[in-house]
Design a protein around this motif. Structure first.
Motif, mmCIF file in Angstrom:
data_model
loop_
_atom_site.group_PDB
_atom_site.id
_atom_site.type_symbol
_atom_site.label_atom_id
_atom_site.label_comp_id
_atom_site.label_asym_id
_atom_site.label_seq_id
_atom_site.Cartn_x
_atom_site.Cartn_y
_atom_site.Cartn_z
ATOM 1 N N LEU A 160 0.859 -1.277 0.022
ATOM 2 C CA LEU A 160 -0.081 -0.045 -0.024
ATOM 3 C C LEU A 160 0.853 1.304 0.048
ATOM 4 O O LEU A 160 0.491 2.591 -0.622
ATOM 5 C CB LEU A 160 -1.016 0.076 1.393
ATOM 6 N N SER A 161 1.816 1.211 0.751
ATOM 7 C CA SER A 161 2.858 2.437 0.787
ATOM 8 C C SER A 161 3.390 2.609 -0.764
ATOM 9 O O SER A 161 3.513 3.808 -1.168
ATOM 10 C CB SER A 161 3.935 2.018 1.727
ATOM 11 N N TYR A 162 3.876 1.495 -1.609
ATOM 12 C CA TYR A 162 4.244 1.762 -2.727
ATOM 13 C C TYR A 162 3.132 2.017 -3.768
ATOM 14 O O TYR A 162 3.433 2.974 -4.687
ATOM 15 C CB TYR A 162 5.192 0.402 -3.075
ATOM 16 N N ALA A 163 2.120 1.513 -3.672
ATOM 17 C CA ALA A 163 1.098 1.825 -4.256
ATOM 18 C C ALA A 163 0.596 3.450 -4.203
ATOM 19 O O ALA A 163 0.354 3.928 -5.076
ATOM 20 C CB ALA A 163 -0.307 0.974 -3.952
ATOM 21 N N ALA A 164 0.887 3.819 -2.958
ATOM 22 C CA ALA A 164 0.670 5.558 -2.654
ATOM 23 C C ALA A 164 1.685 6.241 -3.436
ATOM 24 O O ALA A 164 1.456 7.397 -4.093
ATOM 25 C CB ALA A 164 0.684 5.685 -1.339
ATOM 26 N N ASN A 224 -3.649 4.965 6.389
ATOM 27 C CA ASN A 224 -3.885 6.089 5.619
ATOM 28 C C ASN A 224 -3.488 7.264 6.125
ATOM 29 O O ASN A 224 -2.990 8.150 5.385
ATOM 30 C CB ASN A 224 -5.470 5.875 5.460
ATOM 31 N N THR A 225 -3.498 7.607 7.256
ATOM 32 C CA THR A 225 -3.204 8.716 8.147
ATOM 33 C C THR A 225 -1.541 8.998 7.929
ATOM 34 O O THR A 225 -1.288 10.031 7.543
ATOM 35 C CB THR A 225 -3.526 8.462 9.820
ATOM 36 N N THR A 226 -0.906 7.619 8.192
ATOM 37 C CA THR A 226 0.308 8.059 7.930
ATOM 38 C C THR A 226 0.872 8.482 6.500
ATOM 39 O O THR A 226 1.670 9.205 6.307
ATOM 40 C CB THR A 226 1.197 6.624 8.159
ATOM 41 N N LEU A 227 0.316 7.662 5.441
ATOM 42 C CA LEU A 227 0.748 7.999 4.155
ATOM 43 C C LEU A 227 0.390 9.491 3.794
ATOM 44 O O LEU A 227 1.224 10.581 3.062
ATOM 45 C CB LEU A 227 -0.051 7.176 3.302
ATOM 46 N N GLN A 275 2.393 9.821 -7.921
ATOM 47 C CA GLN A 275 2.911 10.475 -9.124
ATOM 48 C C GLN A 275 2.026 10.689 -10.344
ATOM 49 O O GLN A 275 2.276 11.289 -11.277
ATOM 50 C CB GLN A 275 4.060 9.295 -9.598
ATOM 51 N N ARG A 276 0.876 9.992 -10.380
ATOM 52 C CA ARG A 276 -0.170 10.211 -11.519
ATOM 53 C C ARG A 276 -1.256 11.033 -11.076
ATOM 54 O O ARG A 276 -2.356 11.279 -11.806
ATOM 55 C CB ARG A 276 -0.612 8.887 -11.674
ATOM 56 N N PHE A 310 -4.415 10.888 0.364
ATOM 57 C CA PHE A 310 -4.956 9.378 -0.109
ATOM 58 C C PHE A 310 -6.032 9.071 0.250
ATOM 59 O O PHE A 310 -6.592 9.511 1.683
ATOM 60 C CB PHE A 310 -3.616 8.652 0.560
ATOM 61 N N ASP A 311 -6.808 8.295 -0.277
ATOM 62 C CA ASP A 311 -8.162 7.514 0.362
ATOM 63 C C ASP A 311 -7.861 5.908 0.057
ATOM 64 O O ASP A 311 -7.904 5.623 -1.119
ATOM 65 C CB ASP A 311 -9.095 8.113 -0.383
ATOM 66 N N LEU A 312 -7.593 5.346 1.163
ATOM 67 C CA LEU A 312 -7.334 3.858 0.862
ATOM 68 C C LEU A 312 -9.001 3.355 0.981
ATOM 69 O O LEU A 312 -9.498 3.318 2.085
ATOM 70 C CB LEU A 312 -6.642 3.158 1.937
ATOM 71 N N ILE A 313 -9.295 2.691 -0.098
ATOM 72 C CA ILE A 313 -10.581 2.159 -0.172
ATOM 73 C C ILE A 313 -10.581 0.724 -0.001
ATOM 74 O O ILE A 313 -9.989 0.015 -0.767
ATOM 75 C CB ILE A 313 -11.403 2.545 -1.400
#
Ligand code: ZN
Length: 229
Positions: free
Chosen positions: A108-112, A147-150, A117-118, A158-161
């Motif tokens: 999830l961190s790498y996905a963020a 989510n808070t950390t990112l 970037q996009r 960010f919105d982790l869904i």
């Protein structure tokens, strides 16, 4: 920062299994643009990535595979090493030997980073607290905390869904059926720890969970559970 936000696009963390494929189609029904992101962490069943590739190619979804081989070096376990068999039953204490330390945290961190970037804020993951199999990083509290950390780490909204967070496997099958993709999920995904497509080996913990949910769902809609082979 706000002008960068693109709510019409989402990144789906995608393994080619039942849950993330259901999430992929959930996202395709909601977003104009969807990018599937898979991770190569030296998983025992490289077929998993072939499966993810095949689904994205067939349904024309943009797909990236990110190298996460470091995870394999850091956390040897039954999903990454040929010589460690998957436990058939969960242990009474501690995490199952199919748990990969740090996997969802890192993915999830790498996905963020990838999403930011996009200019994308929405990141979709198929984790579920209802059927979390003893994996601590599938729990709601972990996802909210990350989510808070990112957001703090990158000063970005960010919105982790997590569409499956409170669904059990039966309800996940129901969602796939509602999305009109039940047969795709059933035949074209790989969830089995022994690397067998579709309904799988039938004996590993992942197959048992998947099959139990499928049988319960088919029974609930009066379809023949006999069709579960
Ligand atoms: Zn299996």
């Amino acid at each position: 920062m706000q002008e960068l936000k693109n709510k019409k696009a989402a990144v789906v963390v995608f393994s080619g299994g039942q849950d993330s494929t259901t999430c992929l189609f959930w996202a395709l029904a909601r977003y104009k643009s969807v990018i599937a992101l898979s991770f190569d962490y030296g998983q025992k069943h490289i077929k998993e990535l072939d499966c993810a590739r095949a689904i994205c190619s067939k349904y024309k979804v943009e797909h990236y595979i990110m190298d996460m081989s470091l995870l394999n070096q850091l956390a040897p376990n039954s999903l990454t090493r040929q010589d460690i068999p998957v436990d058939e039953e969960a242990p009474e204490q501690g995490t199952p030997n199919s748990f990969v330390d740090g996997r969802n945290h890192l993915f999830l961190s790498y996905a963020a980073v990838f999403a930011k970037q996009r200019g994308i804020t929405d990141i979709i993951t198929g984790v579920s607290q209802s059927d979390f199999s003893g994996y601590p990083d599938c729990r709601d509290v972990f996802v909210k905390s990350l989510n808070t950390t990112l957001n703090l780490a990158m000063d970005y909204p960010f919105d982790l869904i997590t569409p499956l967070m409170w669904l059990d496997k039966k309800e996940t099958w129901a969602l796939a059926d509602k999305l009109g993709v039940m047969d795709i999920i059933r035949n074209e995904t790989l969830t089995c720890y022994n690397g067998i497509m579709g309904d799988g080996c039938g004996s590993c913990p992942s197959c048992k969970l998947r099959r139990k949910g499928l049988t319960a769902y088919l029974e609930s809609v009066n379809r023949l559970p006999d069709s579960v082979t």
